[in-house]
Design a protein around this motif. Sequence first.
Motif, short mmCIF file in Angstrom:
data_model
loop_
_atom_site.label_atom_id
_atom_site.label_comp_id
_atom_site.label_asym_id
_atom_site.label_seq_id
_atom_site.Cartn_x
_atom_site.Cartn_y
_atom_site.Cartn_z
N THR A 85 -30.06 -14.79 -43.12
CA THR A 85 -30.44 -15.90 -44.15
C THR A 85 -29.09 -15.63 -45.18
O THR A 85 -28.92 -14.49 -45.77
CB THR A 85 -31.48 -15.92 -44.81
N ARG A 86 -28.38 -16.39 -45.50
CA ARG A 86 -27.49 -16.57 -46.60
C ARG A 86 -28.03 -16.34 -48.22
O ARG A 86 -28.92 -17.22 -48.44
CB ARG A 86 -26.49 -17.76 -46.71
N LEU A 87 -27.68 -15.40 -48.92
CA LEU A 87 -28.20 -15.17 -50.23
C LEU A 87 -26.98 -15.36 -51.21
O LEU A 87 -25.89 -15.27 -50.66
CB LEU A 87 -28.78 -13.76 -50.41
N SER A 88 -27.39 -15.11 -52.44
CA SER A 88 -26.20 -15.47 -53.37
C SER A 88 -25.27 -14.37 -53.33
O SER A 88 -24.30 -14.29 -53.53
CB SER A 88 -26.65 -15.63 -54.99
N GLN A 89 -25.90 -12.93 -53.18
CA GLN A 89 -24.98 -11.88 -53.29
C GLN A 89 -24.62 -11.13 -51.79
O GLN A 89 -24.34 -10.02 -51.70
CB GLN A 89 -25.55 -10.92 -54.01
N GLY A 90 -25.19 -12.10 -50.74
CA GLY A 90 -24.95 -11.44 -49.47
C GLY A 90 -25.76 -11.95 -48.25
O GLY A 90 -25.78 -13.22 -48.47
N TYR A 91 -26.49 -11.43 -47.54
CA TYR A 91 -27.28 -11.85 -46.44
C TYR A 91 -28.52 -10.96 -46.41
O TYR A 91 -28.51 -9.75 -46.56
CB TYR A 91 -26.71 -11.82 -45.17
N LYS A 92 -29.51 -11.76 -45.90
CA LYS A 92 -30.80 -11.04 -45.53
C LYS A 92 -30.87 -11.02 -44.13
O LYS A 92 -30.87 -12.19 -43.55
CB LYS A 92 -32.06 -11.82 -46.20
N VAL A 93 -31.07 -10.05 -43.54
CA VAL A 93 -31.18 -9.71 -42.01
C VAL A 93 -32.41 -9.47 -41.66
O VAL A 93 -32.91 -8.46 -42.07
CB VAL A 93 -30.34 -8.57 -41.53
N GLU A 94 -33.30 -10.21 -41.04
CA GLU A 94 -34.76 -10.05 -40.68
C GLU A 94 -35.01 -9.82 -39.15
O GLU A 94 -34.68 -10.94 -38.61
CB GLU A 94 -35.54 -10.83 -41.36
N ALA A 95 -35.72 -9.13 -38.80
CA ALA A 95 -36.34 -8.80 -37.49
C ALA A 95 -37.69 -8.87 -37.49
O ALA A 95 -38.46 -8.30 -38.17
CB ALA A 95 -36.02 -7.51 -36.97
#
Length: 121
Positions: A85-95
């Motif tokens: 998921t794109r965030l304002s400061q980067g990406y959230k990577v979730e498993a």
Amino acid sequence: MDRKQQGMTLIGMLITAAFVGLFVLAGIRLAPVYIEYMAVSKALESAQNELGGTAPTPQDIRKLISRRFDVDNVTSIAAKDIEITRLSQGYKVEADYEGRATYIANLSLVAKFNKAVEIAR
């Protein structure tokens, strides 16, 4: 002098041993599932450490995680199932996945796992 007998009978000890044995078997069956979760967690954290601050794309993240899964022989979840998921400061990577282990005959043990990291751009 009247003595009372104390202690467990043989049948009581067998029932207790069977009960304890079922818990030991569950632990033995779930150990590989938790070891695999640790490999998934390590893959996500290594992606965070290696790609943080390098302006990675979601494809770069997925490719790195896929290579880590191949090396660690992760089979419960594929790299394509990882949510990025794109965030304002980067990406959230979730498993977010479930690990299953056969317990006895047609009974299975299920463990639900969720690990998320943020990768800065």
